[in-house]
Scaffold this active site. Sequence first.
Site, PDB file in Angstrom:
ATOM      1  N   ASP A 155      -5.618   4.530   5.117  1.00  0.00           N
ATOM      2  CA  ASP A 155      -4.187   4.500   5.607  1.00  0.00           C
ATOM      3  C   ASP A 155      -3.472   4.956   6.754  1.00  0.00           C
ATOM      4  O   ASP A 155      -3.243   6.062   6.627  1.00  0.00           O
ATOM      5  CB  ASP A 155      -4.190   5.529   4.103  1.00  0.00           C
ATOM      6  CG  ASP A 155      -1.961   4.650   3.357  1.00  0.00           C
ATOM      7  OD1 ASP A 155      -1.937   3.907   4.450  1.00  0.00           O
ATOM      8  OD2 ASP A 155      -1.539   4.872   3.050  1.00  0.00           O
ATOM      9  N   GLU A 204       4.907   4.874   9.969  1.00  0.00           N
ATOM     10  CA  GLU A 204       4.630   4.273   8.767  1.00  0.00           C
ATOM     11  C   GLU A 204       5.836   4.193   6.773  1.00  0.00           C
ATOM     12  O   GLU A 204       6.083   4.032   6.341  1.00  0.00           O
ATOM     13  CB  GLU A 204       3.952   3.298   7.916  1.00  0.00           C
ATOM     14  CG  GLU A 204       3.964   1.708   7.383  1.00  0.00           C
ATOM     15  CD  GLU A 204       3.117   2.049   6.147  1.00  0.00           C
ATOM     16  OE1 GLU A 204       3.212   1.414   5.603  1.00  0.00           O
ATOM     17  OE2 GLU A 204       2.562   2.942   6.108  1.00  0.00           O
ATOM     18  N   GLU A 205       5.161   6.120   7.214  1.00  0.00           N
ATOM     19  CA  GLU A 205       4.479   5.717   5.911  1.00  0.00           C
ATOM     20  C   GLU A 205       6.212   6.723   5.911  1.00  0.00           C
ATOM     21  O   GLU A 205       7.025   7.363   6.597  1.00  0.00           O
ATOM     22  CB  GLU A 205       3.651   7.357   5.939  1.00  0.00           C
ATOM     23  CG  GLU A 205       2.563   7.337   6.221  1.00  0.00           C
ATOM     24  CD  GLU A 205       1.795   6.613   5.263  1.00  0.00           C
ATOM     25  OE1 GLU A 205       2.225   6.041   3.566  1.00  0.00           O
ATOM     26  OE2 GLU A 205       0.526   5.710   4.325  1.00  0.00           O
ATOM     27  N   ASP A 256      -3.839  -3.324   6.716  1.00  0.00           N
ATOM     28  CA  ASP A 256      -3.726  -1.725   6.213  1.00  0.00           C
ATOM     29  C   ASP A 256      -4.416  -1.256   4.779  1.00  0.00           C
ATOM     30  O   ASP A 256      -4.880  -2.723   4.306  1.00  0.00           O
ATOM     31  CB  ASP A 256      -2.231  -2.000   5.913  1.00  0.00           C
ATOM     32  CG  ASP A 256      -1.955  -0.218   5.994  1.00  0.00           C
ATOM     33  OD1 ASP A 256      -2.160   0.376   5.731  1.00  0.00           O
ATOM     34  OD2 ASP A 256      -0.157  -0.582   4.876  1.00  0.00           O
ATOM     35  N   HIS A 341      -3.407   6.858  -1.337  1.00  0.00           N
ATOM     36  CA  HIS A 341      -1.533   8.464  -1.164  1.00  0.00           C
ATOM     37  C   HIS A 341      -2.786   9.871  -2.035  1.00  0.00           C
ATOM     38  O   HIS A 341      -2.038  10.571  -2.344  1.00  0.00           O
ATOM     39  CB  HIS A 341      -0.497   8.102  -1.959  1.00  0.00           C
ATOM     40  CG  HIS A 341       0.064   6.837  -0.295  1.00  0.00           C
ATOM     41  ND1 HIS A 341       1.685   6.398  -0.473  1.00  0.00           N
ATOM     42  CD2 HIS A 341       0.277   6.744   0.699  1.00  0.00           C
ATOM     43  CE1 HIS A 341       1.964   6.208   0.496  1.00  0.00           C
ATOM     44  NE2 HIS A 341       0.936   5.789   0.957  1.00  0.00           N
TER      45      HIS A 341
HETATM   46 ZN   LIG Z   1      -0.283   4.969   3.324  1.00  0.00          ZN
END
Ligand SMILES: [Zn+2]
Length: 385
Positions: A155, A204-205, A256, A341
């Site tokens: 990620d 992105e996060e 992703d 995550h």
């Molecule tokens: Zn992520």
Amino acid sequence: MTPSILPRTLPGLLWLHIYLFATLVSAYKPLSDSFLRAIPPAGPEDFDIKTGKLLAPILIPRVPGTPGQTTTQRHFVDFFTRELPKWTIEWQNSTGTTPVNGMAPIPVENLIIKREPPWVKPGEANLLTLVAHYDSKSKYDSRKQIMEGFIGATDSAAPCAMLMHTARSIDKYITQMHDEMAELQEGGTVEMDMGVQILLLDGEEAFVDWTSTDSTYGSRRVSLAETWESSYNPPSSKFYKYRTPLSQISVFMLLDLLGAASPRVPSYFPTTHWAYKNLATIESRLRGLNLLESTPKEPFLPDLDGAMGKYSGISDDHLPFIGRGVPILHVIPSPFPDQWHQMTDDGEHLDMPSVKDWSKIVTAFALEWLDMMEVWTEPGQRKMS
Ligand SMILES: [Zn+2]
């Protein structure tokens, strides 16, 4: 699809893209078996998690505004400058305001790395667009009051390294194609000049919880999608097909959460289901030729013969683009990997056969999309042209 995220102008744009796809489909020639065999594997010299030249330097925390962001950027720029000098590198920078640090602005820095035929002018090429985000999630341990060193290997460190590998693997064929076309004085005469661009997106996060304002800092709003929507390409008498950089995107292929074992990536969008099928066919052919290393129970891309894609509801960097009519091929597993995550989304938890296989599948897809059978010579045959 969810109507709420789609503007009213979409049908017109969709038709335009369907028309462009139809043009592409007619020129689409699958790679031969011998070409598939010639695709370089993603070896340990590039993908070892400690020493691999492409992957290892990205396996660090890469939160925007921290030193890891700069280190990772330097790694990308050094690689393309040193190994792929014909690719251009542009930055698209902005700042975002996050819910942490008292709303202090963070730098959001997207990289646009491109290879176009040498004879095209800005705005003329039709661009296969390969995308991954390079930032990593900021994780704060409120009990210890420290930032945790979350890596985000799937990620999206591994997808970034896969795209670097793809760029390097397709580069010599692109050069060969440009040289041959120049020699035959075909440069600038074909209906559609194809190029490729790699977008390495930042921010992105989410910094706290995923919301429309705390996420996708790099791809949305003042950043890439909106900037491109309002930057008009210079008109050129012959090829004024693409009004903006957004309309130059033939497909936005977003990688992703890749790199864990046994991913299941369904087909998400009806408009790109045909491209998904080409990608799934490549996987199936590579498996048939024993050119992949992983041995999942199900293919990575199981919807080869399945129904048309359906909208996933997954939020990611494609949203600001799909909302502006760009066709999306979303290569993200559903369900997400177990380590998603978690602090364990690190190099040690990558499934290396799957990482290598994705690199090869994506490389083959790019070669096929760019019509590289045009320059492939079957072993034992002399080139006729
Ligand atoms: Zn992520």
